[in-house]
Scaffold this active site. Structure first.
Site, PDB file in Angstrom:
ATOM      1  N   CYS A 161      -4.590   2.305   8.987  1.00 19.16           N
ATOM      2  CA  CYS A 161      -4.336   1.660   7.613  1.00 19.16           C
ATOM      3  C   CYS A 161      -5.443   1.386   6.834  1.00 19.16           C
ATOM      4  CB  CYS A 161      -3.745   0.048   8.116  1.00 19.16           C
ATOM      5  SG  CYS A 161      -2.037   0.019   8.706  1.00 19.16           S
ATOM      6  N   ASP A 175     -14.652  17.798 -30.246  1.00 16.31           N
ATOM      7  CA  ASP A 175     -14.432  18.234 -31.744  1.00 16.31           C
ATOM      8  C   ASP A 175     -15.307  17.420 -32.761  1.00 16.31           C
ATOM      9  OD1 ASP A 175     -12.553  19.087 -33.752  1.00 16.31           O
ATOM     10  OD2 ASP A 175     -11.755  17.315 -33.796  1.00 16.31           O
ATOM     11  N   ASP A 204      -9.344  -3.734  13.244  1.00 17.40           N
ATOM     12  CA  ASP A 204      -8.370  -2.996  12.414  1.00 17.40           C
ATOM     13  C   ASP A 204      -8.103  -3.754  11.020  1.00 17.40           C
ATOM     14  OD1 ASP A 204      -6.186  -0.811  11.615  1.00 17.40           O
ATOM     15  OD2 ASP A 204      -5.026  -2.563  11.585  1.00 17.40           O
ATOM     16  N   CYS A 241       3.614   1.876   2.842  1.00 22.09           N
ATOM     17  CA  CYS A 241       4.778   1.136   2.620  1.00 22.09           C
ATOM     18  C   CYS A 241       5.794   1.926   2.051  1.00 22.09           C
ATOM     19  CB  CYS A 241       4.382  -0.249   2.049  1.00 22.09           C
ATOM     20  SG  CYS A 241       3.332  -1.334   2.765  1.00 22.09           S
ATOM     21  N   CYS A 243       0.797  -1.253  -0.006  1.00 20.98           N
ATOM     22  CA  CYS A 243      -0.012   0.014  -0.016  1.00 20.98           C
ATOM     23  C   CYS A 243       0.642   1.139   0.123  1.00 20.98           C
ATOM     24  CB  CYS A 243      -0.746   0.054   1.325  1.00 20.98           C
ATOM     25  SG  CYS A 243      -0.129   0.081   2.856  1.00 20.98           S
TER      26      CYS A 243
END
Length: 729
Positions: A362, A404, A688, A17, A14
């Protein structure tokens, strides 16, 4: 003199880190230009060899708990690397979890068959088995100026639990933490899998032509520009190139996401990883392997991972304040009740330690990048390149899309729509034959369209002599000593060869937005040919999909108002005509002042307007301009993919909001229950870890879900680079 160095880093799951590694290395002397890629698991930086050695960098990264290997020493073998990933127990985190689990199981057996004292020391030892490596990483981070890390909170919580006699719970907390890290690693690998699979699309070997009719098998990674490769039916094309010989249907879905094979002929470009269907092709390599289309897409997606969305930057700033606040609250919980109301020190210290674990951010920190990574991966598979989280966030907020016309809403190539003979009984094919005969050898877009019409009709062309251009009006020549020409209606009228009946027909065709040429044989006009740059087949459907999403569509063009009105009316959108490039920029700036604007163009002539918008998106099937300009690219050249891109961006932002609610909601609930003494240490770490896993799994849903735009289309059409530059405000 600074030298560039690279490492392959295992164990990064992640952005936290990457942040730890970057923070630790920034404090080392002589280290500059640090770049850490989580998706690619690489570290690159510049070193002043007189002040620091590469070995010290390697040692610092390893002290943080990551396996760092200099790329120059042992280039990772993709097959071996994939096998290692599939065996979680072979990783450092896997071995730590197994060791902690084994020690905890042994301590549990001691409790069952021996006295409590011996069992306590068994749990104490089991806790230390997992805690020592974590504590070492925590101290390394603290010395690097990052004291508030998950490892430090774990160390304090588990160490405190040992001090107050809760060794059993401390050991269980360490095990659950280790298991959570494994799950995070598995989930991160799932997010990387889509990007890694792109590299596997390019074959590892190629059949190199060494002499006419002779080939030998070589490593595709060693092909050089200019070499010729032979690709058999059913084989993947090993390099970007151009067809020298052969005609075949090519499946380009690996590159563009387009499921229908496209017919390719001599001189047509082909992409590495595409699949040859029908015939043997000889292909000249036009790009080195490290710069082929798929390699560039991979590089662009990797770089896009580093372009953080505003929401992600806010979460990062919030977590830096959040963690110290949680530690402060934990200290107050441990100290105030015993001192103020005579609470038991052991009980309130225990609650404070549990509170520390609840405070780990975290899940919150990973909530945004996990969703962004999944969106970039699924977007790439669908031919939608979004260059980073900032672009995704800006795309989700788009309220108007400015297109466009030429090359975007239309194919950019005129086609013959009408061939009219002067006499009702006249031969339209004779008119087309004479015009195509005159246009042979011309590269003008109108000439190419007339020639293509003749080829489609199977017409036999006549030899023309003394062919020459009539400047600004057309072309003329001779057939059997008779003067023939293809000219504009104005020129024909000036020459007195335009009969009155044709004038009204020309006016009607031009009112329909078509370009008209007059075919003249001798002194007589024998017919008309009308041409128009037709709207793309999916343009109407794409605009309707945007309207269904509440997004307004607008066409900007330099064409005359009559042609613009015809095209816009056929598609069903607003238009502004007669605009020069500067006028387009002015129009975009006026829109930007009051709305969130996405500009879609061909990436070449529209560069100023693309830059002036909040999000600039280029159309193009893997071209340089489409990949390397603007903020995004539509590889399949589909107007309907604009709605698919906005739908994917909106779904990604909804996923991010869900993740933030999950992360903060779980922590809020357990924060209250922990302070009240309802939940303890092991439930705190379970909450967690559970929040982190739930957030990651929720983000991975994007890999399987249809985008909102797909759901709104019938039939479904929608299936993610560049510099990672943030979207422009």
């Amino acid at each position: 003199m600074a030298d560039h160095h690279e490492w392959h880093v295992d164990g990064m799951d992640c952005p936290s880190c990457a942040g730890k590694i970057r923070g630790a290395l920034e404090r080392l002397p002589g280290v500059e230009d640090i770049r850490v890629s989580v998706i690619n698991e690489t570290l690159s930086l510049s070193l002043d060899g007189s002040r620091i050695s590469p070995e010290r960098v390697t040692a610092t990264v390893r002290q943080l708990g990551y396996q760092a290997t200099p790329s120059s020493e042992t280039p990772p073998d993709p097959a071996a690397e994939e096998e290692t990933r599939s065996r979680w127990y072979a990783t450092g985190k896997g071995r730590l979890a197994l060791a902690s689990g084994g020690a905890l199981a042994a301590a549990t057996l001691l409790r069952l068959f021996t006295d409590e004292t011996l069992a306590y020391w068994g749990f104490f030892a089991a806790c230390l088995v997992g805690l020592v490596p974590i504590a070492r990483r925590a101290l390394t981070s603290a010395r690097a100026g990052m004291p508030f890390t998950i490892e430090m909170l774990m160390t304090i919580a588990a160490g405190g639990a040992l001090i107050i006699g809760a060794a059993g719970e401390a050991a269980l907390v360490i095990l659950l933490f280790s298991v959570g890290e494994i799950l995070e690693g598995v989930a991160a690998d799932r997010a990387r899998a889509g990007i890694r699979s792109l590299a596997d699309l390019v074959p590892r070997s190629a059949r190199l032509e060494t002499a006419p009719g002779e080939t030998r098998t070589v490593d595709a990674a060693h092909l050089k520009v200019g070499q010729v490769v032979v690709v058999r039916p059913g084989d993947r094309i090993p390099a970007d190139g151009a067809i020298l010989e052969g005609r075949s249907a090519i499946d380009e879905s690996p590159v563009t996401g387009e499921s229908v094979p496209r017919s390719k002929d001599v001189d047509d470009a082909v992409h590495a990883g595409s699949i040859n269907h029908d015939a043997v092709l000889r292909i000249r390599v036009t790009r080195p392997p490290e710069d082929n289309t798929i390699a560039r897409i991979i590089r662009l997606v990797e770089e896009a991972q580093e372009a953080r969305a505003p929401t992600e930057r806010f979460i990062d700033r919030f977590s830096r304040i959040y963690m110290p606040v949680v530690v402060g609250i934990a200290v107050l919980v441990a100290v105030v009740p015993p001192l103020a109301v005579g609470g038991g020190w052991s009980e309130w210290v225990y609650r404070a330690l549990a509170l520390l674990l609840i405070g780990c951010p975290c899940a919150l920190v990973i909530s945004v990048p996990a969703s962004i990574a999944s969106a970039l991966s699924v977007g790439t598979r669908r031919g939608l390149l979004l260059k980073g989280g900032a672009v995704i966030e800006a795309t989700a907020r788009a309220s108007v899309v400015a297109f466009d016309k030429t090359g975007t809403l239309t194919a950019g190539q005129p086609v013959v729509t009408d061939v009219v003979a002067v006499d009702a009984a006249g031969d339209a094919d004779a008119v087309a034959t004479l015009a195509a005969s005159l246009e042979q050898g011309s590269s003008h877009p109108l000439a190419e369209a007339i020639l293509q019409h003749a080829r489609t009709r199977g017409l036999s062309l006549t030899r023309v002599s003394e062919s020459k251009a009539i400047a600004g009006h057309g072309v003329e020549g001779r057939i059997d000593s008779c003067r023939v020409c293809v000219v504009s209606p104005r020129y024909a009228a000036e020459q007195g060869v335009l009969p009155e009946p044709l004038r009204s027909r020309i006016a009607a065709l031009e009112a329909a937005g078509k370009t008209v040429v007059v075919v003249v044989d001798g002194d007589t006009a024998i017919g008309l040919i009308a041409l128009r740059d037709e709207p793309r087949q999916d343009a109407i459907e794409g605009v309707r999909a945007l309207e269904a999403m509440g997004v307004r569509a607008l066409m900007l063009t330099g064409d005359n108002p009559r042609t613009a009105a015809s095209i816009a009316g056929a598609i069903g959108l607003e238009h502004r005509a007669g605009l020069l490039p500067d006028d387009k920029v002015t129009m975009i700036r006026e829109l930007v002042a009051r709305e969130r604007v996405m500009m879609v163009g061909d990436g070449i002539n529209d560069a100023p307007a693309l830059a002036a918008s909040h999000v600039g998106v280029a159309m193009g099937s893997g071209t340089d301009v489409a990949l390397e300009t603007a903020d995004g690219a539509l590889l399949r050249n589909r107007v309907s993919d604009v709605a698919a891109m906005i739908g994917l961006a909106r779904e990604t932002m909804a996923n991010i909001r869900q993740n933030i609610v999950i992360a903060l909601g779980l922590k809020g609930v357990f924060l209250i229950t922990t302070v009240l003494g309802i939940t303890g240490l092991w439930l705190a770490i379970l909450a967690d870890t559970g929040a982190t896993v739930l957030v990651t799994l929720n983000a991975l849903r994007l890999l399987r879900a249809r985008s909102g735009a797909e759901a709104s289309q019938s039939p479904a059409q929608g299936e993610a680079l560049a510099s990672g530059a943030p979207a422009r405000a």
